[in-house]
Design a protein around this motif. Structure first.
Motif, short mmCIF file in Angstrom:
data_model
loop_
_atom_site.label_atom_id
_atom_site.label_comp_id
_atom_site.label_asym_id
_atom_site.label_seq_id
_atom_site.Cartn_x
_atom_site.Cartn_y
_atom_site.Cartn_z
N UNK A 1 128.27 94.54 38.94
CA UNK A 1 127.82 94.43 37.55
C UNK A 1 126.74 95.45 37.21
N UNK A 2 125.76 95.59 38.08
CA UNK A 2 124.67 96.53 37.82
C UNK A 2 125.16 97.98 37.84
N UNK A 3 126.02 98.31 38.79
CA UNK A 3 126.54 99.68 38.85
C UNK A 3 127.39 99.97 37.63
N UNK A 4 128.21 99.01 37.21
CA UNK A 4 129.04 99.21 36.01
C UNK A 4 128.17 99.40 34.77
N UNK B 1 126.48 102.88 35.08
CA UNK B 1 127.44 103.97 34.91
C UNK B 1 127.88 104.09 33.46
N UNK B 2 128.12 102.95 32.82
CA UNK B 2 128.54 103.00 31.41
C UNK B 2 127.41 103.47 30.50
N UNK B 3 126.17 103.30 30.94
CA UNK B 3 125.02 103.77 30.17
C UNK B 3 124.71 105.24 30.42
N UNK B 4 125.48 105.87 31.28
CA UNK B 4 125.28 107.28 31.55
C UNK B 4 124.30 107.58 32.66
N UNK B 5 123.77 106.54 33.30
CA UNK B 5 122.82 106.74 34.39
C UNK B 5 123.58 106.92 35.69
N UNK B 6 123.50 108.08 36.28
CA UNK B 6 124.27 108.36 37.49
C UNK B 6 123.35 108.75 38.65
N UNK B 7 122.17 108.15 38.72
CA UNK B 7 121.24 108.44 39.82
C UNK B 7 121.75 107.76 41.09
N UNK B 8 122.03 108.54 42.09
CA UNK B 8 122.59 108.03 43.34
C UNK B 8 121.61 107.12 44.07
N UNK B 9 120.29 107.38 43.93
CA UNK B 9 119.30 106.55 44.61
C UNK B 9 119.38 105.09 44.14
#
Length: 120
Positions: free
Chosen positions: A29-32, A35-43
């Motif tokens: 849920x948090x990753x989705x 990701x949908x919000x445009x935040x792609x920080x791998x950390x």
């Protein structure tokens, strides 16, 4: 190797897998959402994945404390209230797993060392 068996192998497989499942749901849920919000920080993704594997130990600490406080008492409450309270405690245990889980791992290590459950 004994240290790893006594700590990370200290919970029963069914207990660990059950809580790992719920931790994986939170992670998904948090990753989705990120990701949908445009935040792609791998950390951030790495932290979520680490929390997934630490969540069962965090939940173990929480349930041990609640069991100590309430004992074998049974409370009858509204089901909706219970579900909301359960969700909040799960979310808190997941969010703070990196802080709470080491306490559970330490307890499991000393418990299994004292009882010699895992022989070398």
């Amino acid at each position: 190797m004994s240290f790893i068996k006594k700590t990370f192998g200290g919970l029963s497989a069914s207990y660990y897998l059950r809580h790992l499942f719920f931790g994986a749901i939170f992670t998904a849920l948090f990753i989705a959402l990120m990701y949908s919000g445009g935040d792609k920080r791998i950390f951030s993704y790495i932290i979520f994945i680490a929390n997934t594997f630490l969540y069962p130990y965090s939940r173990f600490v929480y349930e041990s404390i609640v069991d100590f406080i309430f004992g074998n008492n049974v409370f009858f409450v509204n089901a909706l209230f219970l579900l909301v309270a359960k969700f909040i405690t799960m979310l808190l245990c997941y969010g703070f797993a990196f802080i709470i889980a080491p306490l559970g791992l330490l307890y499991l290590y000393f418990y299994h060392t004292k009882n010699k459950t895992f022989d070398e």
